[in-house]
Motif scaffolding. Sequence first.
Motif, PDB file in Angstrom:
ATOM      1  N   VAL B 172       0.850  -1.194   0.000  1.00 19.03           N
ATOM      2  CA  VAL B 172       0.000   0.000   0.000  1.00 19.03           C
ATOM      3  C   VAL B 172       0.888   1.247   0.000  1.00 19.03           C
ATOM      4  O   VAL B 172       1.821   1.336   0.792  1.00 19.03           O
ATOM      5  CB  VAL B 172      -0.919   0.011   1.246  1.00 19.03           C
ATOM      6  CG1 VAL B 172      -1.799   1.246   1.250  1.00 19.03           C
ATOM      7  CG2 VAL B 172      -1.768  -1.242   1.290  1.00 19.03           C
ATOM      8  N   ASP B 173       0.602   2.171  -0.910  1.00 17.14           N
ATOM      9  CA  ASP B 173       1.334   3.440  -0.948  1.00 17.14           C
ATOM     10  C   ASP B 173       0.360   4.608  -0.892  1.00 17.14           C
ATOM     11  O   ASP B 173      -0.695   4.561  -1.524  1.00 17.14           O
ATOM     12  CB  ASP B 173       2.128   3.552  -2.251  1.00 17.14           C
ATOM     13  CG  ASP B 173       3.345   2.662  -2.240  1.00 17.14           C
ATOM     14  OD1 ASP B 173       4.210   2.887  -1.402  1.00 17.14           O
ATOM     15  OD2 ASP B 173       3.404   1.734  -3.068  1.00 17.14           O
ATOM     16  N   LEU B 174       0.746   5.632  -0.161  1.00 15.01           N
ATOM     17  CA  LEU B 174      -0.073   6.839  -0.102  1.00 15.01           C
ATOM     18  C   LEU B 174       0.824   8.022  -0.452  1.00 15.01           C
ATOM     19  O   LEU B 174       1.828   8.252   0.215  1.00 15.01           O
ATOM     20  CB  LEU B 174      -0.642   7.002   1.320  1.00 15.01           C
ATOM     21  CG  LEU B 174      -1.584   8.180   1.535  1.00 15.01           C
ATOM     22  CD1 LEU B 174      -2.913   7.966   0.830  1.00 15.01           C
ATOM     23  CD2 LEU B 174      -1.833   8.407   3.026  1.00 15.01           C
ATOM     24  N   GLN B 175       0.484   8.736  -1.528  1.00 16.91           N
ATOM     25  CA  GLN B 175       1.296   9.877  -1.959  1.00 16.91           C
ATOM     26  C   GLN B 175       0.402  11.048  -2.314  1.00 16.91           C
ATOM     27  O   GLN B 175      -0.704  10.844  -2.820  1.00 16.91           O
ATOM     28  CB  GLN B 175       2.108   9.491  -3.212  1.00 16.91           C
ATOM     29  CG  GLN B 175       3.335   8.664  -2.942  1.00 16.91           C
ATOM     30  CD  GLN B 175       4.429   9.443  -2.243  1.00 16.91           C
ATOM     31  OE1 GLN B 175       4.396  10.670  -2.219  1.00 16.91           O
ATOM     32  NE2 GLN B 175       5.381   8.745  -1.667  1.00 16.91           N
ATOM     33  N   HIS B 176       0.916  12.240  -2.098  1.00 15.72           N
ATOM     34  CA  HIS B 176       0.142  13.434  -2.431  1.00 15.72           C
ATOM     35  C   HIS B 176      -0.141  13.475  -3.933  1.00 15.72           C
ATOM     36  O   HIS B 176       0.714  13.164  -4.744  1.00 15.72           O
ATOM     37  CB  HIS B 176       0.918  14.685  -2.009  1.00 15.72           C
ATOM     38  CG  HIS B 176       0.037  15.874  -1.815  1.00 15.72           C
ATOM     39  ND1 HIS B 176      -0.476  16.577  -2.868  1.00 15.72           N
ATOM     40  CD2 HIS B 176      -0.447  16.458  -0.692  1.00 15.72           C
ATOM     41  CE1 HIS B 176      -1.223  17.568  -2.398  1.00 15.72           C
ATOM     42  NE2 HIS B 176      -1.222  17.511  -1.080  1.00 15.72           N
ATOM     43  N   LYS B 177      -1.364  13.884  -4.285  1.00 14.74           N
ATOM     44  CA  LYS B 177      -1.776  13.903  -5.697  1.00 14.74           C
ATOM     45  C   LYS B 177      -0.932  14.873  -6.533  1.00 14.74           C
ATOM     46  O   LYS B 177      -0.698  14.633  -7.726  1.00 14.74           O
ATOM     47  CB  LYS B 177      -3.260  14.291  -5.769  1.00 14.74           C
ATOM     48  CG  LYS B 177      -3.866  14.123  -7.143  1.00 14.74           C
ATOM     49  CD  LYS B 177      -5.345  14.476  -7.107  1.00 14.74           C
ATOM     50  CE  LYS B 177      -5.907  14.600  -8.503  1.00 14.74           C
ATOM     51  NZ  LYS B 177      -7.313  15.021  -8.485  1.00 14.74           N
ATOM     52  N   ASN B 178      -0.494  15.970  -5.911  1.00 13.92           N
ATOM     53  CA  ASN B 178       0.290  16.969  -6.664  1.00 13.92           C
ATOM     54  C   ASN B 178       1.521  16.363  -7.322  1.00 13.92           C
ATOM     55  O   ASN B 178       1.965  16.808  -8.375  1.00 13.92           O
ATOM     56  CB  ASN B 178       0.760  18.093  -5.724  1.00 13.92           C
ATOM     57  CG  ASN B 178      -0.381  18.997  -5.326  1.00 13.92           C
ATOM     58  OD1 ASN B 178      -1.501  18.798  -5.786  1.00 13.92           O
ATOM     59  ND2 ASN B 178      -0.109  19.956  -4.470  1.00 13.92           N
ATOM     60  N   ILE B 179       2.110  15.357  -6.665  1.00 18.63           N
ATOM     61  CA  ILE B 179       3.316  14.737  -7.210  1.00 18.63           C
ATOM     62  C   ILE B 179       2.980  14.023  -8.525  1.00 18.63           C
ATOM     63  O   ILE B 179       3.718  14.139  -9.508  1.00 18.63           O
ATOM     64  CB  ILE B 179       3.888  13.715  -6.192  1.00 18.63           C
ATOM     65  CG1 ILE B 179       4.446  14.449  -4.986  1.00 18.63           C
ATOM     66  CG2 ILE B 179       4.945  12.818  -6.808  1.00 18.63           C
ATOM     67  CD1 ILE B 179       5.746  15.166  -5.231  1.00 18.63           C
ATOM     68  N   PHE B 180       1.859  13.321  -8.549  1.00 18.76           N
ATOM     69  CA  PHE B 180       1.466  12.619  -9.777  1.00 18.76           C
ATOM     70  C   PHE B 180       1.168  13.627 -10.879  1.00 18.76           C
ATOM     71  O   PHE B 180       1.525  13.432 -12.032  1.00 18.76           O
ATOM     72  CB  PHE B 180       0.230  11.743  -9.508  1.00 18.76           C
ATOM     73  CG  PHE B 180       0.505  10.620  -8.562  1.00 18.76           C
ATOM     74  CD1 PHE B 180       0.964   9.401  -9.037  1.00 18.76           C
ATOM     75  CD2 PHE B 180       0.341  10.770  -7.200  1.00 18.76           C
ATOM     76  CE1 PHE B 180       1.237   8.366  -8.161  1.00 18.76           C
ATOM     77  CE2 PHE B 180       0.619   9.745  -6.323  1.00 18.76           C
ATOM     78  CZ  PHE B 180       1.061   8.540  -6.804  1.00 18.76           C
ATOM     79  N   GLN B 181       0.510  14.703 -10.464  1.00 14.76           N
ATOM     80  CA  GLN B 181       0.185  15.775 -11.406  1.00 14.76           C
ATOM     81  C   GLN B 181       1.467  16.359 -11.994  1.00 14.76           C
ATOM     82  O   GLN B 181       1.612  16.509 -13.200  1.00 14.76           O
ATOM     83  CB  GLN B 181      -0.566  16.866 -10.620  1.00 14.76           C
ATOM     84  CG  GLN B 181      -1.376  17.799 -11.460  1.00 14.76           C
ATOM     85  CD  GLN B 181      -2.763  17.245 -11.704  1.00 14.76           C
ATOM     86  OE1 GLN B 181      -3.309  16.568 -10.842  1.00 14.76           O
ATOM     87  NE2 GLN B 181      -3.319  17.510 -12.856  1.00 14.76           N
ATOM     88  N   ALA B 182       2.427  16.667 -11.110  1.00 16.74           N
ATOM     89  CA  ALA B 182       3.665  17.316 -11.552  1.00 16.74           C
ATOM     90  C   ALA B 182       4.468  16.415 -12.475  1.00 16.74           C
ATOM     91  O   ALA B 182       4.993  16.854 -13.494  1.00 16.74           O
ATOM     92  CB  ALA B 182       4.505  17.702 -10.329  1.00 16.74           C
ATOM     93  N   ILE B 183       4.553  15.151 -12.122  1.00 19.79           N
ATOM     94  CA  ILE B 183       5.424  14.250 -12.870  1.00 19.79           C
ATOM     95  C   ILE B 183       4.803  13.826 -14.205  1.00 19.79           C
ATOM     96  O   ILE B 183       5.503  13.639 -15.183  1.00 19.79           O
ATOM     97  CB  ILE B 183       5.772  13.012 -12.005  1.00 19.79           C
ATOM     98  CG1 ILE B 183       6.743  13.422 -10.896  1.00 19.79           C
ATOM     99  CG2 ILE B 183       6.378  11.880 -12.835  1.00 19.79           C
ATOM    100  CD1 ILE B 183       7.164  12.326  -9.962  1.00 19.79           C
TER     101      ILE B 183
END
Lengths: 457, 186
Positions: B172-183
């Motif tokens: 299970v991974d939890l990451q801020h959405k902004n990172i996915f958006q940025a990358i």
Amino acid sequence: MFSSEEIIRTLEMLKNENLDVRTVTLGISLRDCVSANADDLCQKIRKKIKCYAQELVPTCEQIAKKYGIPIVNKRLAVTPIAAVAESLSEREYIEVAQTLDRVAGEVGVNFIGGYSALVQKGFTKGDRFLINTIPEVLASTERVCASVNVASTRAGINMDAVLLMGQAIKETSRRTADRDGFGCAKLVVFANMPEDNPFMAGAYLGYGEPEGVINVGVSGPGVVKKELERALQSPKKLTLGDLSEIIKKTSFRVTRVGELIAREVAQALKVEFGIVDLSLAPSPTVGDSVGEILQCLGLTSIGVPGSTAALALLNDAVKKGGAFASSSVGGLSGAFIPVSEDLNLSQAVKQGYLSLEKLEALTAVCSVGLDMIAIPGKVDAETIAAILADEMAIGVINHKTTAVRVIPVPGKDVGDKAIFGGLFGEAYIVNVPHANCSSPFVRFGGRIPAPITSIKN
Amino acid sequence: MEEGIVISVIGRDRPGIVANVSRVLYLNNCNIGELTQTAIKGQFAMILIATPLQKEMISGLKEDLQNLAADLDLNINLRVVRKTELTPFASAETEPFVLTVRGEDKPGLVYGITEVLAEHGINITNLDAQTAQIGEKVEYIQFYEVDIPQNLDYRMIQEKLRRRGEEMGVIVDLQHKNIFQAINRV
């Protein structure tokens, strides 16, 4: 919603490829601190830095935690002290440096850049005081970094300054002999020094910069190497053009992350966001090396024939990807080849693949210059000055930034190893062939005129 | 009070379902506002929000939809809602995160994860589960977009979800959405 491929790629970058932000550097203008009284100046500097930087480290830590992305270094860059302390006496410059050191420690940053002077065309009184005090400052402080711009494409090369800096490097080494000349690791000599560079030891806040500004350095070579390795494992036959494309895309992604973090830190600290520096800055850990990227590209070691072409490809692809990702690109922006800070480069020296001459050739296509190179302690100041002059000439003629950070290691010679520790790493001593052959040249002094290509208006 | 209608449609996927439903709405003077439709393994599902231009048309619309459901073998459900209900769920201030669950498919995975989310008042805004080829393996993957209230400690939630994943044998991974958006987004 993101596609499964996008989500998984992003998680891989975060979890397995050491994606991080190399440095968040807060630039603080000290122009309003100017005073003819040393105590008054130091007090103002202290107050100003405290006011702007008090929250830098906790803010960076909080944002790093929020995104799960480490911010490796938190640093400060200030207005060149030669200008801020211009009215003081030479001895009082030391007090200013010690104030910077103390206040940097109090706000929790590991380095403060800006013990600097810009003397490409000539010296003011303050510039000379600053240069004269560099050895003592670097020996007696922990966090202060010094940099001097001795050349520019517009002005040419100030050879008097080049000689003075050769002597300053030698003297700094002598004063920090018990630490393998470590003081020199905090001293850079520049041509075309950028005003917004977030990386140490060359960071300072230029005269055209705002009151407070966040500049950021993106993640290192580890991410690029992992992406290349993954692509090369696929059965598809790839050309260098394909590999360049992969580097470009990776650079895009790491730049985006850098900018996201920088903007958020700037907003939290209520200062402007300045630039993202696209430099691939290695660290002395396996897997985070520019040298290893060149090995991925099919070279036995950095330094063998083909290295300059491979580094040129890398540097260009990183810039293209980064420039597309952010419209605020600045600083040095390119691949760093700091020998002691890149384990693979240090090994290449030991194994005889990498020489001073090849390093100089590489600097014609990479972003910085002769960086973190340990040389024999016996090399004289004039020879060091001549090495500086050569490197400055590459920058001046090619309209690019070049710099020199060499460390004459007292009592050590080729085959020995210098140990600086931490991010500064360790390095085998590089041979300096034909020392003591350039003294009359550098002693001419004066200025090597600006090249014809500087007349552009 | 102003009203809206929410219609859900479920059935075997084939051409013409959206056309038939929207024709009935058009003939009953309803304007479709928002609509989302998907199909998984041949099963069609749609939810839409419409505004009746004349309130008295609603009973006729209900009847027409029932007839359509019988003709096309669909489950169609109509619910009349107040306009004030047509706003996203809002807790306190939140931060958007992407939660990823990867591993072997087994019963109780969705429940195991969503139980933790529900306990902390974390709302799911988007959820997608699918099998995907990861390198040489086929993995079962769930992607959640969730809103985590700002007053919660993300690290604590991350840790709880990670431990729950461990218990169930999934990552299970939890990451801020902004990172996915940025990358990933230009």
